[in-house]
Design an enzyme around this catalytic site. Structure first.
Site, short mmCIF file in Angstrom:
data_model
loop_
_atom_site.label_atom_id
_atom_site.label_comp_id
_atom_site.label_asym_id
_atom_site.label_seq_id
_atom_site.Cartn_x
_atom_site.Cartn_y
_atom_site.Cartn_z
N CYS A 2 7.25 32.96 43.04
CA CYS A 2 7.50 33.05 44.76
C CYS A 2 5.94 33.77 45.42
CB CYS A 2 8.89 34.13 44.92
SG CYS A 2 8.76 34.84 46.28
N CYS A 30 8.76 28.86 48.30
CA CYS A 30 10.49 28.32 47.58
C CYS A 30 10.79 27.77 48.96
CB CYS A 30 10.68 30.37 48.69
SG CYS A 30 10.59 31.88 47.19
N CYS A 64 11.21 41.32 24.14
CA CYS A 64 10.98 39.89 24.71
C CYS A 64 9.49 40.66 24.07
CB CYS A 64 10.85 39.35 26.25
SG CYS A 64 9.73 37.88 26.31
N HIS A 65 8.67 39.12 23.57
CA HIS A 65 7.52 39.16 23.38
C HIS A 65 6.55 39.75 24.37
CE1 HIS A 65 8.43 36.28 19.97
NE2 HIS A 65 7.83 36.84 19.53
N THR A 66 6.71 39.25 25.43
CA THR A 66 5.78 39.73 26.49
C THR A 66 6.14 41.52 26.38
OG1 THR A 66 5.92 37.44 27.37
CG2 THR A 66 5.27 39.35 28.53
N HIS A 93 12.08 43.19 30.75
CA HIS A 93 12.21 42.37 31.64
C HIS A 93 13.70 41.57 31.23
CE1 HIS A 93 9.58 40.64 28.86
NE2 HIS A 93 9.99 39.39 29.75
N GLU A 94 14.24 42.07 30.47
CA GLU A 94 15.13 40.25 29.97
C GLU A 94 16.59 41.34 30.19
OE1 GLU A 94 14.02 37.63 27.18
OE2 GLU A 94 15.96 38.62 26.58
N ARG A 121 4.06 39.09 44.92
CA ARG A 121 3.02 38.73 43.02
C ARG A 121 2.29 40.24 43.30
NH1 ARG A 121 3.53 34.70 40.53
NH2 ARG A 121 1.14 34.27 39.60
N CYS A 148 8.91 32.05 51.92
CA CYS A 148 7.62 32.02 51.43
C CYS A 148 7.50 29.84 51.25
CB CYS A 148 7.42 32.89 50.50
SG CYS A 148 7.37 31.94 48.48
N CYS A 198 14.58 35.72 30.45
CA CYS A 198 13.23 35.56 29.88
C CYS A 198 13.60 33.83 30.05
CB CYS A 198 12.28 36.54 29.68
SG CYS A 198 10.95 35.50 29.36
N ARG A 217 16.24 37.04 19.20
CA ARG A 217 16.33 37.90 19.81
C ARG A 217 17.16 38.95 19.21
NH1 ARG A 217 13.01 36.55 22.70
NH2 ARG A 217 12.80 36.82 24.24
N CYS A 259 11.69 34.46 46.52
CA CYS A 259 12.91 35.37 48.94
C CYS A 259 13.39 33.94 49.31
CB CYS A 259 11.08 35.56 49.22
SG CYS A 259 9.92 34.26 49.80
N1 LIG Z 1 6.07 30.44 30.31
C1 LIG Z 1 6.78 31.86 30.65
O1 LIG Z 1 7.08 31.93 31.99
C2 LIG Z 1 7.02 32.01 29.46
C3 LIG Z 1 8.39 33.19 28.88
C4 LIG Z 1 8.77 33.65 28.06
C5 LIG Z 1 8.08 33.28 27.11
N2 LIG Z 1 6.66 32.53 27.00
C6 LIG Z 1 5.48 32.59 25.64
O2 LIG Z 1 6.20 31.50 25.07
C7 LIG Z 1 5.73 30.91 23.48
C8 LIG Z 1 7.33 31.08 23.05
O3 LIG Z 1 7.83 32.55 23.19
P1 LIG Z 1 8.74 32.91 21.80
O4 LIG Z 1 9.58 33.78 22.47
O5 LIG Z 1 9.70 31.10 21.76
O6 LIG Z 1 8.09 32.87 20.23
P2 LIG Z 1 8.50 33.39 19.60
O7 LIG Z 1 7.65 33.73 18.22
O8 LIG Z 1 9.85 33.65 18.74
O9 LIG Z 1 8.07 31.47 18.59
C9 LIG Z 1 7.31 30.53 18.49
C10 LIG Z 1 7.48 29.57 17.44
O10 LIG Z 1 6.69 29.24 16.85
C11 LIG Z 1 5.87 28.68 15.57
N3 LIG Z 1 4.95 28.27 16.03
C12 LIG Z 1 4.08 28.82 15.69
N4 LIG Z 1 2.46 27.97 14.94
C13 LIG Z 1 3.13 26.63 14.82
C14 LIG Z 1 2.59 25.68 14.11
N5 LIG Z 1 1.06 25.81 14.33
N6 LIG Z 1 3.33 24.68 14.86
C15 LIG Z 1 4.64 24.72 14.53
N7 LIG Z 1 5.52 26.10 15.28
C16 LIG Z 1 4.18 27.30 15.20
C17 LIG Z 1 6.48 30.05 15.16
O11 LIG Z 1 6.83 30.40 13.56
C18 LIG Z 1 7.48 30.80 15.86
O12 LIG Z 1 9.03 30.37 15.54
C19 LIG Z 1 4.96 32.61 23.63
O13 LIG Z 1 3.61 32.03 23.48
C20 LIG Z 1 5.53 33.75 24.60
O14 LIG Z 1 4.91 34.65 25.35
C21 LIG Z 1 6.14 32.19 28.02
ZN LIG Z 2 10.02 37.63 28.31
ZN LIG Z 3 9.25 32.95 47.79
#
Ligand SMILES: NC(=O)c1ccc[n+]([C@@H]2O[C@H](COP(=O)([O-])OP(=O)(O)OC[C@H]3O[C@@H](n4cnc5c(N)ncnc54)[C@H](O)[C@@H]3O)[C@@H](O)[C@H]2O)c1
Ligand SMILES: [Zn+2]
Ligand SMILES: [Zn+2]
Length: 370
Positions: free
Chosen positions: A106, A98, A40-42, A62-63, A110, A95, A169, A362, A92
């Protein structure tokens, strides 16, 4: 026991796959044999060193999905042989958060989790006696990992691990943003910005909620085609005129629900501005860069638009990840479309390269013997 794991030794350096020591699970902990894990990106964000809260050395990942091998003292909700999905966002069930239906964040572990420690403030991972930290409380780029019971969702054994792990994730984050955070109403019009794992999940979530129109916006034609496969009724190439185009195509008002899944603050602003006057809800899923802020002209809010954020899609992991996996098994979610590459643990750095090149959605690490 000795386990092979991908270690982040130094920021901005490739991960190093090597043998580590993993201690037995203590009270409230579980030893999991990891069978599959998405990249994943993270993970890449932390490896790059850009994340100010990152630490090293640590085992990333983490996935994960796998099988319970040993349960520690007092563990009641899991038994040896159970199939599990790992949760960086635990539940949990006790809390204040939760017990509230309003959030999935949760509070139980943390602080320690943020430091890369298990809830008792120590690590089970080590190398020659030197502690190695547990990334996101999961550390699933490893053959085995020790995790808190409250951070494992028991899922149907019928779900293949390489598909189940995606619910740990990105996929749940997108699905949940539509289903649990925004609670999209049937018949509504939705716009999803971003067609990566999270955005495509949000498209699927809007479809499952019975949305009538689902517009997906991305910069890649190929990804927009994938969005159609997940239920988008309209697709649009993103750009400076996107808000205007959306407002125009929705009778001059904007969409009932918008979702941002790009991590770009300028796109977040577009998501706010293309939400409907009166009641439009803009849900932010993307993680913005350090120090970046979201600009909103207050008039957008006074005239009835609402802005919210969603962590892990608002999914209460132990309760709802099993339900989402079941919907996949029932044929409601096309998970196969997200699994682009299968790699080995030794190829983990290739997983990062594929992600950087936007090659597929992925890459999933498969561990031998699963
Ligand atoms: N909130 C959470 O819990 C959580 C969990 C996982 C990931 N994320 C975040 O979610 C986001 C997306 O994750 P992902 O894995 O899908 O990423 P990804 O990079 O695979 O997808 C992002 C998409 O956005 C598009 N994009 C970029 N600029 C754009 C624009 N100006 N207009 C339209 N589209 C545009 C890209 O072409 C790409 O397809 C990331 O910032 C990631 O960190 C958040
Ligand atoms: Zn992730
Ligand atoms: Zn909890």
């Amino acid at each position: 026991m000795r386990v092979r794991a991908a270690v982040l030794e130094q920021f901005a350096q490739p991960l190093a796959v090597q043998q580590l020591d993993l201690a037995e699970p203590r009270a409230g902990e579980v030893l999991v044999r990891v069978a599959a894990c998405g990249v994943c990106h993270t993970d890449m964000y932390t490896a790059s060193g850009v994340d100010p809260s990152g630490y090293a050395p640590t085992v990333l990942g983490h996935e994960g999905a796998g099988v319970v091998e040993v349960v520690g003292e007092g563990v009641r909700s899991l038994a040896v042989g159970d199939h599990v999905v790992t949760l960086f966002s635990p539940q949990c069930r006790e809390c204040e958060h939760c017990r509230s239906p309003k959030t999935n964040i949760c509070l139980a572990i943390r602080d320690q989790q943020g430091k890369g420690l298990l809830p008792d403030g120590t690590t089970r991972l080590s190398r020659d006696g030197e502690p190695i930290r547990h990334f996101m409380g999961t550390s699933t780029f490893a053959e085995y990992t020790v995790m808190p019971e409250i951070a494992l969702a028991k899922v149907s054994p019928e779900a293949p691990f390489d598909r189940a792990c995606l619910f740990a994730c990105g996929l749940s984050t997108g699905l949940g943003a539509a289903m649990y955070s925004a609670k999209v109403e049937s018949g509504s019009t939705c716009v999803v910005f971003g067609a990566g794992m999270v955005g495509l999940g949000a498209v699927a979530g809007c479809r499952l909620q019975g949305a009538e129109r689902i517009v997906c916006v991305d910069l890649s034609e190929e990804r927009l085609q994938r969005a159609r496969g997940q239920g988008a009724t309209d697709v649009m190439l993103g750009g400076p005129d996107t808000v205007e185009a959306i407002v125009e195509s929705t009778g001059g008002f904007g969409a009932d629900y918008t979702f941002e899944a790009t991590g770009s603050v300028s796109v977040m602003r577009q998501a706010v501005e293309s939400a409907r006057m009166g009641w439009g809800l803009a849900t932010m899923c993307g993680v913005a860069g350090k120090g970046e802020t979201l600009d909103i002209v207050p008039r957008y809010l006074i005239t009835g638009r609402r802005v919210a954020g969603s962590s892990f899609g608002g999914v209460k992991g132990r309760d709802q990840v099993p339900q989402l996996v079941q919907r996949y098994l029932d044929g409601d979610i096309d998970v196969d479309a997200f699994l682009s590459h299968r790699i080995t643990l030794d190829e983990v750095n290739k997983g990062f390269e594929l992600m950087e090149a936007q090659d597929g959605i992925r890459s999933v690490i498969e561990f031998g013997g699963s």
